[in-house]
Design a protein around this motif. Sequence first.
Motif, mmCIF file in Angstrom:
data_model
loop_
_atom_site.group_PDB
_atom_site.id
_atom_site.type_symbol
_atom_site.label_atom_id
_atom_site.label_comp_id
_atom_site.label_asym_id
_atom_site.label_seq_id
_atom_site.Cartn_x
_atom_site.Cartn_y
_atom_site.Cartn_z
ATOM 1 N N ARG A 31 8.698 22.415 6.452
ATOM 2 C CA ARG A 31 8.690 23.693 5.444
ATOM 3 C C ARG A 31 9.231 23.456 4.057
ATOM 4 O O ARG A 31 9.003 24.484 3.314
ATOM 5 N N ILE A 32 9.923 22.350 3.815
ATOM 6 C CA ILE A 32 10.614 22.472 2.528
ATOM 7 C C ILE A 32 10.302 20.957 2.003
ATOM 8 O O ILE A 32 10.695 20.616 0.867
ATOM 9 N N ALA A 33 9.405 20.008 2.757
ATOM 10 C CA ALA A 33 9.321 18.656 2.352
ATOM 11 C C ALA A 33 8.206 18.157 2.759
ATOM 12 O O ALA A 33 7.374 18.633 3.533
ATOM 13 N N ASP A 34 7.488 17.017 2.183
ATOM 14 C CA ASP A 34 6.303 16.159 2.668
ATOM 15 C C ASP A 34 6.919 15.192 3.787
ATOM 16 O O ASP A 34 7.983 14.394 3.460
ATOM 17 N N THR A 165 21.788 23.441 15.034
ATOM 18 C CA THR A 165 22.533 22.975 14.296
ATOM 19 C C THR A 165 22.240 21.512 13.482
ATOM 20 O O THR A 165 22.431 21.466 12.183
ATOM 21 N N ALA A 166 21.651 20.866 14.140
ATOM 22 C CA ALA A 166 21.206 19.129 13.464
ATOM 23 C C ALA A 166 20.073 19.604 12.791
ATOM 24 O O ALA A 166 19.907 18.993 11.520
ATOM 25 N N LYS A 167 19.116 20.639 13.185
ATOM 26 C CA LYS A 167 18.039 20.961 12.058
ATOM 27 C C LYS A 167 18.546 21.572 10.813
ATOM 28 O O LYS A 167 18.025 21.022 10.045
ATOM 29 N N GLU A 168 19.342 22.141 10.915
ATOM 30 C CA GLU A 168 20.043 23.079 9.837
ATOM 31 C C GLU A 168 20.858 21.924 9.103
ATOM 32 O O GLU A 168 20.695 22.086 7.442
ATOM 33 N N PHE A 169 21.409 21.027 9.332
ATOM 34 C CA PHE A 169 22.020 19.895 8.629
ATOM 35 C C PHE A 169 21.179 19.234 7.900
ATOM 36 O O PHE A 169 21.326 18.797 6.731
ATOM 37 N N ALA A 170 20.024 18.881 8.645
ATOM 38 C CA ALA A 170 19.060 18.031 8.132
ATOM 39 C C ALA A 170 18.274 18.791 6.687
ATOM 40 O O ALA A 170 17.862 18.158 5.722
ATOM 41 N N VAL A 171 17.980 20.091 7.185
ATOM 42 C CA VAL A 171 17.357 20.669 6.038
ATOM 43 C C VAL A 171 18.215 20.988 4.882
ATOM 44 O O VAL A 171 17.951 20.773 3.638
ATOM 45 N N LYS A 172 19.613 21.059 4.977
ATOM 46 C CA LYS A 172 20.519 21.321 4.025
ATOM 47 C C LYS A 172 20.720 19.963 3.226
ATOM 48 O O LYS A 172 20.720 20.030 1.895
ATOM 49 N N VAL A 174 18.467 17.722 2.748
ATOM 50 C CA VAL A 174 17.116 17.428 2.036
ATOM 51 C C VAL A 174 17.108 18.798 0.743
ATOM 52 O O VAL A 174 17.044 18.251 -0.315
ATOM 53 N N LYS A 175 17.517 19.926 0.994
ATOM 54 C CA LYS A 175 17.191 20.985 -0.019
ATOM 55 C C LYS A 175 18.397 20.641 -1.017
ATOM 56 O O LYS A 175 18.166 20.895 -2.124
ATOM 57 N N ASP A 176 19.552 20.320 -0.672
ATOM 58 C CA ASP A 176 20.551 19.939 -1.653
ATOM 59 C C ASP A 176 20.737 18.599 -2.208
ATOM 60 O O ASP A 176 21.561 18.305 -2.968
ATOM 61 N N ARG A 177 19.794 17.896 -1.743
ATOM 62 C CA ARG A 177 19.496 16.474 -1.976
ATOM 63 C C ARG A 177 21.065 15.659 -1.810
ATOM 64 O O ARG A 177 21.359 14.913 -2.559
ATOM 65 N N LEU A 178 21.764 16.013 -0.695
ATOM 66 C CA LEU A 178 22.805 15.396 -0.434
ATOM 67 C C LEU A 178 22.628 13.767 -0.180
ATOM 68 O O LEU A 178 23.549 12.912 -0.157
ATOM 69 N N PHE A 179 21.453 13.382 0.371
ATOM 70 C CA PHE A 179 21.231 12.252 0.755
ATOM 71 C C PHE A 179 21.451 11.071 -0.672
ATOM 72 O O PHE A 179 21.463 9.927 -0.510
ATOM 73 N N GLU A 180 21.359 11.883 -1.992
ATOM 74 C CA GLU A 180 21.362 10.922 -3.138
ATOM 75 C C GLU A 180 22.990 10.467 -3.274
ATOM 76 O O GLU A 180 23.289 9.651 -4.005
ATOM 77 N N ARG A 181 23.733 11.165 -2.321
ATOM 78 C CA ARG A 181 25.150 10.706 -2.410
ATOM 79 C C ARG A 181 25.571 9.630 -1.576
ATOM 80 O O ARG A 181 26.647 9.048 -1.281
ATOM 81 N N ILE A 182 24.779 8.892 -0.784
ATOM 82 C CA ILE A 182 24.730 7.822 0.188
ATOM 83 C C ILE A 182 24.707 6.671 -0.567
ATOM 84 O O ILE A 182 23.402 6.440 -1.280
ATOM 85 N N PRO A 183 25.577 5.756 -0.935
ATOM 86 C CA PRO A 183 25.409 4.440 -1.554
ATOM 87 C C PRO A 183 24.333 3.572 -1.152
ATOM 88 O O PRO A 183 24.148 3.726 0.167
ATOM 89 N N VAL A 184 23.767 2.663 -1.900
ATOM 90 C CA VAL A 184 23.053 1.726 -1.413
ATOM 91 C C VAL A 184 23.697 0.881 -0.399
ATOM 92 O O VAL A 184 24.904 0.568 -0.796
#
Length: 277
Positions: A31-34, A165-172, A174-184
């Motif tokens: 609903r928010i991503a490819d 709850t798990a789905k809501e976590f994943a959506v957040k 992606v929406k807030d691009r929190l994954f960008e805060r995970i270091p390489v």
Amino acid sequence: MQNNLKTRVLIVNDDGIQSGYMRALALALARIADVFVFAPEVEQSGVSQAFTVRRGLSLKKVDFTQDPSLEVKGDCGVLEAYSMSGTPADCAKFALGHFALHGVATEGVGPGPFEVCFSGVNLGENSGVSSLYSGTVAGAREAALWGVPGIALSLRGSTANMLETAKEFAVKVVKDRLFERIPVGVFWNVNFPKATAETFKGYKATKMALGMFTDHYSHEHGLWQLDGDKLWDEQPKDSDDYLLNQGYATITPHRIDQTDEESLEVINEMLAGGVCG
């Protein structure tokens, strides 16, 4: 035609392409991503980072929209799904190393690099030492090996509210691009407790518990059967096993680099002293 402005999400799992938990995650994120799903054609629990070599892998496109509850409409993103005759690591490796660039063709055009990979949602916890055996965690680890933020999602119990709850976590994420805060070189191992909406206590950042299972074998009908559990309350109080058992969702960052720096110093001293010379 996909909208290139949407986040490109890869989903893998170890429960297999038929997992309703994984499909529910795919719908929520579409609903928010490819969203592109690559899942084993059969369950692959406990295979860890195993991958297939010296024999071929089959790939089959799966139409999730045959299930009315998973139909993607409106301004949703792409939702493509494939089953593969391999392990979770195979699925992630193929999607990241080939499909992103070439699609399913030998020489073609893929959707482009994935921005985040979710592995799950798994039915069964993968906290503590479970993470070492887990095919679900291995899917996120494989993504990290390719430089893509990986997040493993697992449920200790099958309560519907924890799936939400798990789905809501994943959506957040992606929406807030929190994954960008995970270091390489780092990936997240996220576990949700066996809890109701009333007993769920929220999220905790935790370290990995190291307590081993109470493994034991019984001999039945000529076969050895493994059984056992964890000593949940005997783990450190800041660990994932302990806090998961207390009703918290745990977020544990794992590293690809498993080098023990202190042991390097010891080994270098041994070598300098001619111990192995």
